[in-house]
Enzyme design. Structure first.
Site, PDB file in Angstrom:
ATOM      1  N   LYS A  33     -30.283  45.560 -15.395  1.00  0.00           N
ATOM      2  CA  LYS A  33     -30.104  45.083 -14.014  1.00  0.00           C
ATOM      3  C   LYS A  33     -29.040  43.986 -13.966  1.00  0.00           C
ATOM      4  O   LYS A  33     -28.668  43.421 -15.003  1.00  0.00           O
ATOM      5  CB  LYS A  33     -31.440  44.525 -13.506  1.00  0.00           C
ATOM      6  CG  LYS A  33     -31.931  43.296 -14.276  1.00  0.00           C
ATOM      7  CD  LYS A  33     -33.358  42.903 -13.905  1.00  0.00           C
ATOM      8  CE  LYS A  33     -33.820  41.701 -14.718  1.00  0.00           C
ATOM      9  NZ  LYS A  33     -35.252  41.437 -14.514  1.00  0.00           N
ATOM     10  N   HIS A 163     -45.922  42.752 -15.016  1.00  0.00           N
ATOM     11  CA  HIS A 163     -44.880  41.851 -15.545  1.00  0.00           C
ATOM     12  C   HIS A 163     -45.509  40.494 -15.843  1.00  0.00           C
ATOM     13  O   HIS A 163     -46.366  40.019 -15.101  1.00  0.00           O
ATOM     14  CB  HIS A 163     -43.767  41.726 -14.498  1.00  0.00           C
ATOM     15  CG  HIS A 163     -42.498  41.116 -14.993  1.00  0.00           C
ATOM     16  ND1 HIS A 163     -41.906  41.457 -16.190  1.00  0.00           N
ATOM     17  CD2 HIS A 163     -41.678  40.189 -14.431  1.00  0.00           C
ATOM     18  CE1 HIS A 163     -40.780  40.761 -16.339  1.00  0.00           C
ATOM     19  NE2 HIS A 163     -40.621  39.987 -15.288  1.00  0.00           N
ATOM     20  N   CYS A 308     -14.489  22.263 -11.008  1.00  0.00           N
ATOM     21  CA  CYS A 308     -13.923  22.671  -9.716  1.00  0.00           C
ATOM     22  C   CYS A 308     -14.138  24.175  -9.527  1.00  0.00           C
ATOM     23  O   CYS A 308     -14.718  24.839 -10.371  1.00  0.00           O
ATOM     24  CB  CYS A 308     -12.435  22.349  -9.667  1.00  0.00           C
ATOM     25  SG  CYS A 308     -12.059  20.676 -10.229  1.00  0.00           S
ATOM     26  N   ASP A 310     -11.989  26.504  -9.752  1.00  0.00           N
ATOM     27  CA  ASP A 310     -11.161  27.336 -10.632  1.00  0.00           C
ATOM     28  C   ASP A 310     -10.911  26.745 -12.007  1.00  0.00           C
ATOM     29  O   ASP A 310     -10.297  27.409 -12.847  1.00  0.00           O
ATOM     30  CB  ASP A 310      -9.784  27.537  -9.989  1.00  0.00           C
ATOM     31  CG  ASP A 310      -9.901  27.850  -8.520  1.00  0.00           C
ATOM     32  OD1 ASP A 310     -10.545  28.862  -8.203  1.00  0.00           O
ATOM     33  OD2 ASP A 310      -9.399  27.069  -7.700  1.00  0.00           O
TER      34      ASP A 310
HETATM   35  C1  LIG Z   1     -35.879  41.495 -15.769  1.00  0.00           C
HETATM   36  C2  LIG Z   1     -37.120  42.203 -16.085  1.00  0.00           C
HETATM   37  C3  LIG Z   1     -37.464  42.547 -17.404  1.00  0.00           C
HETATM   38  C4  LIG Z   1     -36.692  42.043 -18.595  1.00  0.00           C
HETATM   39  O1  LIG Z   1     -37.036  40.693 -18.801  1.00  0.00           O
HETATM   40  P1  LIG Z   1     -36.447  39.882 -20.048  1.00  0.00           P
HETATM   41  O2  LIG Z   1     -37.165  38.605 -20.006  1.00  0.00           O
HETATM   42  O3  LIG Z   1     -34.978  39.754 -19.794  1.00  0.00           O
HETATM   43  O4  LIG Z   1     -36.726  40.693 -21.249  1.00  0.00           O
HETATM   44  C5  LIG Z   1     -38.562  43.341 -17.618  1.00  0.00           C
HETATM   45  N1  LIG Z   1     -39.312  43.754 -16.578  1.00  0.00           N
HETATM   46  C6  LIG Z   1     -39.044  43.401 -15.298  1.00  0.00           C
HETATM   47  C7  LIG Z   1     -39.930  43.860 -14.213  1.00  0.00           C
HETATM   48  C8  LIG Z   1     -37.953  42.605 -15.007  1.00  0.00           C
HETATM   49  O5  LIG Z   1     -37.699  42.253 -13.744  1.00  0.00           O
END
Ligand SMILES: *Cc1c(COP(=O)(O)O)cnc(C)c1O
Length: 372
Positions: A33, A163, A308, A310
């Site tokens: 992502k 998560h 800054c 740039d």
């Molecule tokens: C970004 C993300 C991960 C990866 O997390 P890391 O800490 O970079 O390994 C895994 N699962 C979900 C749902 C995420 O949003």
């Protein structure tokens, strides 16, 4: 000749993914992502697949479709979806969808009808992060509706997932609590008559430190890019990104010279100043003013005065520095340069944010290593 560049070593990504993959008996979803955490989504994805990643994980539907447009056929999961998106395009492209709620499940069922093909779904339970996913209270209703849609041939429930909250603190009791809630959620999945092939929970930190959370699939992101999810540890990973620029101008100034906007830095003695052409438009955090570490001429220096849009300035004392010299903001650390971790510490953030910031478009991204 280049002025500033972000170099990405695809071989480092390969090594990291291979290492993570060999440390688990689960399948591996490389999370790409946010343009591959700033490393380039498609090249990072290809390198990861090359090294044994089985899946790719993205946030948005557009990212998932972008992988498909690039010709990548590996399983892809997209998990952050607002109402009203053209989900049928994802279904048609074979992008798996994360399901946090009944209304989105309904949209996915509709998308399946429109695409004339069952959506592949990963039902998400909120085990404690209080962000995505269905609460435990809402979980049975989501399961029931998904089981019915599957029985009707409208969707295929491929996964169940959640998560973690404490990526950076191994041993935190919340992790155990979340794992217990996940197990309860899985028991409910079974009672609902669903048998999803993939149960997944582990981000990088859990992939590296909690084998009991690997289930059928792990989802590391940051570790694929060679950065540690846990400050102060390296896990033998190889950072893939280097950010550097060539000095555009040097000048000798007297003691007591104010430097950059607001004169927040003043030379303590006569000094050689070097102007480095990277600024906050390129990813350098403005709060790196007077604290950001930069290697120039084998010496670790600190940004002098404000960053800054740039550019920024380095006070190099009496060291001989010249226009064209290379200033390295962060890299692999192999040549004594700072790490993204050092930048994170200096600016009060995490290494994730540092590398992701440098994914911007003005600085050309150059790839090292074999291009898959
Ligand atoms: C970004 C993300 C991960 C990866 O997390 P890391 O800490 O970079 O390994 C895994 N699962 C979900 C749902 C995420 O949003």
């Amino acid at each position: 000749m280049w002025q500033a560049e972000v170099r990405v070593d695809l071989d480092a990504i390969r090594d990291n993914v291979a290492r993570l993959r060999s440390g688990t008996s689960a399948e591996l979803m490389a999370v790409v992502k946010a343009d591959g955490y700033g490393h380039g989504m498609v090249p990072a994805a290809r390198a990861a697949l090359d090294a044994g990643a089985d899946w790719l994980g993205v946030c948005t539907l557009d990212e998932g479709l972008g992988l498909r447009r690039a010709g990548i056929t590996a399983p892809v999961l997209a998990w952050l979806l607002a109402p009203g998106l053209p989900l049928h395009e994802g279904v048609a492209a074979g992008v798996d969808l994360g399901v946090p709620s009944l209304p989105l499940l309904d949209e996915m069922i509709e998308a399946s009808r429109r695409a004339d093909r069952p959506a592949r779904l990963h039902l998400k339970i909120d085990t404690g992060l209080s962000r995505g996913g269905a609460t435990v209270a809402d979980w049975p209703a989501l399961l029931e509706a998904a089981a019915k849609a599957q029985a009707d041939g409208l969707v295929e429930v491929v996964g169940v997932w959640s998560h973690f909250v404490y990526a950076d603190m191994p041993g935190h009791p919340t992790t155990d609590r979340q794992l217990a809630v996940f197990h309860e959620g899985l028991a409910m999945v079974e009672r609902a008559g669903l048998r999803p092939r993939y149960r997944h929970l582990a981000n990088s930190a859990a992939t590296l430190t909690r084998p009991d959370t690997h289930f059928d699939l792990v989802r590391p992101g940051i570790a694929c890019y060679g950065l540690s999810p846990i400050p102060g540890e390296r896990f033998g990973l190889r950072p893939a990104m280097t950010a550097r620029a060539r000095v555009t101008l040097t000048k000798r100034v007297p003691e007591g010279t104010g430097v950059s906007y607001g004169h927040t830095y003043t030379t303590e003695r006569a000094a050689n100043l070097a102007v480095v052409p990277l600024g906050y438009a390129d990813g350098v955090p403005r709060n790196a003013s007077n604290v950001g570490p930069v290697q120039l001429g084998e010496v670790r220096r600190t940004i002098s005065g404000r960053v800054c849009m740039d550019q920024f300035v380095l006070d190099c004392g009496d060291d001989p520095v010249a226009a064209g010299d290379v200033a390295t903001l962060f890299g692999t650390g192999e040549h004594g340069e700072p790490l993204a971790d050092d930048w994170a510490e200096a600016t009060g953030t995490i290494n994730y944010e540092i590398v992701t910031r440098f994914g911007g478009s003005r600085v050309p991204r150059v790839f090292d290593g074999e291009r898959p």
